[in-house]
Design a protein around this motif. Structure first.
Motif, PDB file in Angstrom:
ATOM      1  N   ASP A  40       0.823  -1.226   0.000  1.00 51.41           N
ATOM      2  CA  ASP A  40       0.000   0.000   0.000  1.00 51.41           C
ATOM      3  C   ASP A  40       0.850   1.266   0.000  1.00 51.41           C
ATOM      4  OD1 ASP A  40      -2.745  -1.205   2.151  1.00 51.41           O
ATOM      5  OD2 ASP A  40      -2.233  -1.538   0.035  1.00 51.41           O
ATOM      6  N   ILE A  41       2.057   1.172   0.581  1.00 51.98           N
ATOM      7  CA  ILE A  41       2.890   2.384   0.632  1.00 51.98           C
ATOM      8  C   ILE A  41       3.228   2.861  -0.769  1.00 51.98           C
ATOM      9  CG2 ILE A  41       5.159   1.216   0.737  1.00 51.98           C
ATOM     10  CD1 ILE A  41       5.910   3.298   2.930  1.00 51.98           C
ATOM     11  N   LEU A  42       3.329   1.915  -1.704  1.00 55.98           N
ATOM     12  CA  LEU A  42       3.616   2.250  -3.101  1.00 55.98           C
ATOM     13  C   LEU A  42       2.426   2.984  -3.728  1.00 55.98           C
ATOM     14  CD1 LEU A  42       5.166  -1.200  -4.003  1.00 55.98           C
ATOM     15  CD2 LEU A  42       6.448   0.967  -3.873  1.00 55.98           C
ATOM     16  N   THR A  43       1.231   2.562  -3.354  1.00 60.34           N
ATOM     17  CA  THR A  43       0.011   3.179  -3.889  1.00 60.34           C
ATOM     18  C   THR A  43      -0.158   4.592  -3.351  1.00 60.34           C
ATOM     19  OG1 THR A  43      -0.982   0.974  -3.986  1.00 60.34           O
ATOM     20  CG2 THR A  43      -2.472   2.872  -4.175  1.00 60.34           C
ATOM     21  N   VAL A  44       0.055   4.740  -2.045  1.00 57.74           N
ATOM     22  CA  VAL A  44      -0.055   6.077  -1.439  1.00 57.74           C
ATOM     23  C   VAL A  44       0.967   7.010  -2.070  1.00 57.74           C
ATOM     24  CG1 VAL A  44       0.258   7.406   0.692  1.00 57.74           C
ATOM     25  CG2 VAL A  44      -0.978   5.205   0.733  1.00 57.74           C
ATOM     26  N   TRP A  45       2.207   6.516  -2.212  1.00 63.87           N
ATOM     27  CA  TRP A  45       3.262   7.357  -2.785  1.00 63.87           C
ATOM     28  C   TRP A  45       2.897   7.779  -4.203  1.00 63.87           C
ATOM     29  CZ3 TRP A  45       6.843  10.294  -0.917  1.00 63.87           C
ATOM     30  CH2 TRP A  45       7.841  10.773  -1.754  1.00 63.87           C
ATOM     31  N   ASP A  46       2.380   6.833  -4.968  1.00 62.06           N
ATOM     32  CA  ASP A  46       2.027   7.096  -6.366  1.00 62.06           C
ATOM     33  C   ASP A  46       0.892   8.109  -6.467  1.00 62.06           C
ATOM     34  OD1 ASP A  46       0.746   5.318  -9.216  1.00 62.06           O
ATOM     35  OD2 ASP A  46       2.565   6.517  -9.089  1.00 62.06           O
ATOM     36  N   GLU A  47       0.045   8.145  -5.422  1.00 59.88           N
ATOM     37  CA  GLU A  47      -1.092   9.076  -5.436  1.00 59.88           C
ATOM     38  C   GLU A  47      -0.680  10.501  -5.074  1.00 59.88           C
ATOM     39  OE1 GLU A  47      -4.626   5.853  -4.220  1.00 59.88           O
ATOM     40  OE2 GLU A  47      -3.651   7.104  -2.684  1.00 59.88           O
ATOM     41  N   VAL A  48       0.396  10.630  -4.298  1.00 52.62           N
ATOM     42  CA  VAL A  48       0.747  11.967  -3.784  1.00 52.62           C
ATOM     43  C   VAL A  48       1.881  12.633  -4.556  1.00 52.62           C
ATOM     44  CG1 VAL A  48      -0.050  11.393  -1.466  1.00 52.62           C
ATOM     45  CG2 VAL A  48       2.369  11.092  -2.034  1.00 52.62           C
ATOM     46  N   THR A  49       2.583  11.898  -5.421  1.00 51.99           N
ATOM     47  CA  THR A  49       3.732  12.493  -6.098  1.00 51.99           C
ATOM     48  C   THR A  49       4.033  11.743  -7.392  1.00 51.99           C
ATOM     49  OG1 THR A  49       6.115  12.969  -5.928  1.00 51.99           O
ATOM     50  CG2 THR A  49       5.323  11.019  -4.798  1.00 51.99           C
ATOM     51  N   GLU A  50       4.779  12.414  -8.248  1.00 53.85           N
ATOM     52  CA  GLU A  50       5.241  11.736  -9.470  1.00 53.85           C
ATOM     53  C   GLU A  50       6.678  11.244  -9.323  1.00 53.85           C
ATOM     54  OE1 GLU A  50       2.439  14.067 -12.756  1.00 53.85           O
ATOM     55  OE2 GLU A  50       4.625  14.118 -12.945  1.00 53.85           O
ATOM     56  N   LEU A  51       7.277  11.478  -8.156  1.00 53.29           N
ATOM     57  CA  LEU A  51       8.659  11.027  -7.944  1.00 53.29           C
ATOM     58  C   LEU A  51       8.690   9.501  -7.992  1.00 53.29           C
ATOM     59  CD1 LEU A  51      11.450  12.298  -7.312  1.00 53.29           C
ATOM     60  CD2 LEU A  51      11.031  11.702  -4.923  1.00 53.29           C
ATOM     61  N   PRO A  52       9.538   8.935  -8.824  1.00 60.48           N
ATOM     62  CA  PRO A  52       9.534   7.476  -8.986  1.00 60.48           C
ATOM     63  C   PRO A  52       9.838   6.723  -7.697  1.00 60.48           C
ATOM     64  CG  PRO A  52      10.689   8.506 -10.808  1.00 60.48           C
ATOM     65  CD  PRO A  52      10.414   9.589  -9.808  1.00 60.48           C
ATOM     66  N   SER A  53       9.191   5.568  -7.573  1.00 65.09           N
ATOM     67  CA  SER A  53       9.448   4.681  -6.432  1.00 65.09           C
ATOM     68  C   SER A  53      10.077   3.387  -6.920  1.00 65.09           C
ATOM     69  CB  SER A  53       8.141   4.357  -5.707  1.00 65.09           C
ATOM     70  OG  SER A  53       7.274   3.636  -6.566  1.00 65.09           O
ATOM     71  N   VAL A  54      10.975   2.880  -6.111  1.00 65.35           N
ATOM     72  CA  VAL A  54      11.614   1.588  -6.353  1.00 65.35           C
ATOM     73  C   VAL A  54      11.202   0.654  -5.232  1.00 65.35           C
ATOM     74  CG1 VAL A  54      13.814   0.357  -6.531  1.00 65.35           C
ATOM     75  CG2 VAL A  54      13.589   2.668  -7.498  1.00 65.35           C
ATOM     76  N   ALA A  55      10.748  -0.526  -5.576  1.00 67.54           N
ATOM     77  CA  ALA A  55      10.433  -1.544  -4.576  1.00 67.54           C
ATOM     78  C   ALA A  55      11.600  -2.526  -4.531  1.00 67.54           C
ATOM     79  CB  ALA A  55       9.149  -2.276  -4.930  1.00 67.54           C
ATOM     80  N   ILE A  56      11.916  -3.009  -3.339  1.00 61.71           N
ATOM     81  CA  ILE A  56      13.068  -3.903  -3.188  1.00 61.71           C
ATOM     82  C   ILE A  56      12.841  -4.899  -2.063  1.00 61.71           C
ATOM     83  CG2 ILE A  56      14.279  -2.367  -1.543  1.00 61.71           C
ATOM     84  CD1 ILE A  56      16.898  -3.207  -3.037  1.00 61.71           C
ATOM     85  N   GLY A  57      13.506  -6.029  -2.204  1.00 65.81           N
ATOM     86  CA  GLY A  57      13.499  -7.014  -1.115  1.00 65.81           C
ATOM     87  C   GLY A  57      12.787  -8.290  -1.489  1.00 65.81           C
ATOM     88  N   GLY A  58      13.571  -9.328  -1.833  1.00 70.36           N
ATOM     89  CA  GLY A  58      13.006 -10.655  -2.080  1.00 70.36           C
ATOM     90  C   GLY A  58      12.098 -10.734  -3.287  1.00 70.36           C
ATOM     91  N   ILE A  59      12.317  -9.862  -4.269  1.00 74.11           N
ATOM     92  CA  ILE A  59      11.407  -9.778  -5.413  1.00 74.11           C
ATOM     93  C   ILE A  59      11.759 -10.839  -6.465  1.00 74.11           C
ATOM     94  CG2 ILE A  59      10.472  -8.308  -7.230  1.00 74.11           C
ATOM     95  CD1 ILE A  59      11.023  -5.886  -5.457  1.00 74.11           C
ATOM     96  N   THR A  60      10.710 -11.499  -6.961  1.00 71.15           N
ATOM     97  CA  THR A  60      10.871 -12.582  -7.942  1.00 71.15           C
ATOM     98  C   THR A  60       9.931 -12.337  -9.118  1.00 71.15           C
ATOM     99  OG1 THR A  60       9.077 -13.926  -7.063  1.00 71.15           O
ATOM    100  CG2 THR A  60      11.243 -14.181  -5.994  1.00 71.15           C
ATOM    101  N   PRO A  61      10.089 -13.100 -10.215  1.00 67.83           N
ATOM    102  CA  PRO A  61       9.116 -12.958 -11.301  1.00 67.83           C
ATOM    103  C   PRO A  61       7.698 -13.291 -10.857  1.00 67.83           C
ATOM    104  CG  PRO A  61      11.085 -14.073 -12.082  1.00 67.83           C
ATOM    105  CD  PRO A  61      11.224 -13.957 -10.586  1.00 67.83           C
ATOM    106  N   GLU A  62       7.581 -14.125  -9.821  1.00 69.08           N
ATOM    107  CA  GLU A  62       6.253 -14.550  -9.359  1.00 69.08           C
ATOM    108  C   GLU A  62       5.571 -13.484  -8.501  1.00 69.08           C
ATOM    109  OE1 GLU A  62       8.456 -17.454 -11.026  1.00 69.08           O
ATOM    110  OE2 GLU A  62       9.064 -16.460  -9.136  1.00 69.08           O
ATOM    111  N   ASN A  63       6.339 -12.676  -7.774  1.00 70.50           N
ATOM    112  CA  ASN A  63       5.692 -11.699  -6.878  1.00 70.50           C
ATOM    113  C   ASN A  63       5.832 -10.262  -7.349  1.00 70.50           C
ATOM    114  OD1 ASN A  63       8.236 -10.707  -6.045  1.00 70.50           O
ATOM    115  ND2 ASN A  63       8.363 -12.161  -4.351  1.00 70.50           N
TER     116      ASN A  63
END
Ligand SMILES: Cc1ncc(COP(=O)(O)OP(=O)(O)O)c(N)n1
Ligand SMILES: Cc1nc(C(=O)O)sc1CCOP(=O)(O)O
Ligand SMILES: [Mg+2]
Length: 223
Positions: A161-184
């Motif tokens: 949800d933090i990614l969604t909130v960030w995307d709603e309040v700004t255009e500054l790009p977000s990077v998600a990280i941590g244990g990311i796979t093609p499946e998730n």
């Protein structure tokens, strides 16, 4: 966004909104072999950026790795960032730096790097840290760790949800990280991440890094 490579996020009208951001292993024992793996991985599909994240090594090891790997990234139009060290990013003419909360301020890094380079900031699970980073002039903010990871010890486990909130309040790009796979990865892209930063799921894929890059791009492009 970056001089040597293209760290544009998908909002630039490209078909795929969320893009792959690669991070090197913390240790590279055979640099030439890794350079070959990197070349095949970057030839296999879209990658926005490669971050050199060597740990517990001297500056000359970082310099040697950057001088070997940055040309490979640039040959594929991929931005090349240095982890932690704005001073080395300047010295090596890298495309930017990624700063953790203990790696110095955005202002200090900007005074060294200037405005043509990318500065990213680790913000864990904190919108406050992200607002601070954005106000300080960061080019992207990174949230994580979204999934269990063996690459880094972390106490922070944000919800998507933090990614969604960030995307709603700004255009500054977000990077998600941590244990990311093609499946998730798609859940994070759907939540609003502009980039998914990945290390282990690419470099440790038994099929090889090129197949992993293909799998990530197929997952990110899927409806
Ligand atoms: C894209 C991206 N996000 C987060 C980190 C972690 O940075 P940091 O908290 O400084 O930890 P180290 O990576 O330095 O161990 C990152 N490197 N890249
Ligand atoms: C470098 C790093 N930073 C994190 C954070 O939460 O800030 S998680 C992480 C590890 C990323 O590697 P992998 O894709 O193998 O999990
Ligand atoms: Mg750091």
């Amino acid at each position: 966004m970056a001089a040597g490579g293209d760290m544009e996020d998908g909002n630039g009208g490209t078909e795929q909104r969320c893009r792959l951001y690669l991070i090197t292993p913390a240790r590279i024992d055979d640099l030439d072999a890794f350079a070959r793996d990197l070349d095949s991985a970057l030839a296999a599909g879209d990658v926005a950026c490669l971050q050199l994240r060597l740990k517990d090594v001297g500056d000359d090891v970082i310099r040697t790795a950057a001088r070997r790997l940055m040309p490979v990234a640039h040959a594929h139009g991929v931005a090349f960032l240095i982890n932690d060290r704005a001073d080395l990013a300047v010295e090596l003419d890298a495309d930017g730096v990624h700063l953790g909360q203990g790696d110095g301020s955005v202002a200090e890094a900007r005074s060294l790097l200037g405005h043509g380079k990318d500065i990213g900031v680790t913000c864990h699970d904190s919108l406050h840290l992200a607002y601070e980073a954005g106000e300080g002039g960061a080019d992207y903010v990174a949230f994580g760790a979204f999934f269990p990871t063996q690459t880094k010890e972390t106490q922070h486990t944000p919800d998507a949800d933090i990614l969604t909130v960030w995307d709603e309040v700004t255009e500054l790009p977000s990077v998600a990280i941590g244990g990311i796979t093609p499946e998730n990865c798609k859940t994070l892209a759907a939540a609003g991440a502009h980039f998914v930063a990945v290390s282990g799921a690419v470099w440790s894929d038994p099929r090889g890094p090129a197949m992993a890059v293909k799998a990530f791009n197929a997952a990110l492009a899927a409806d």
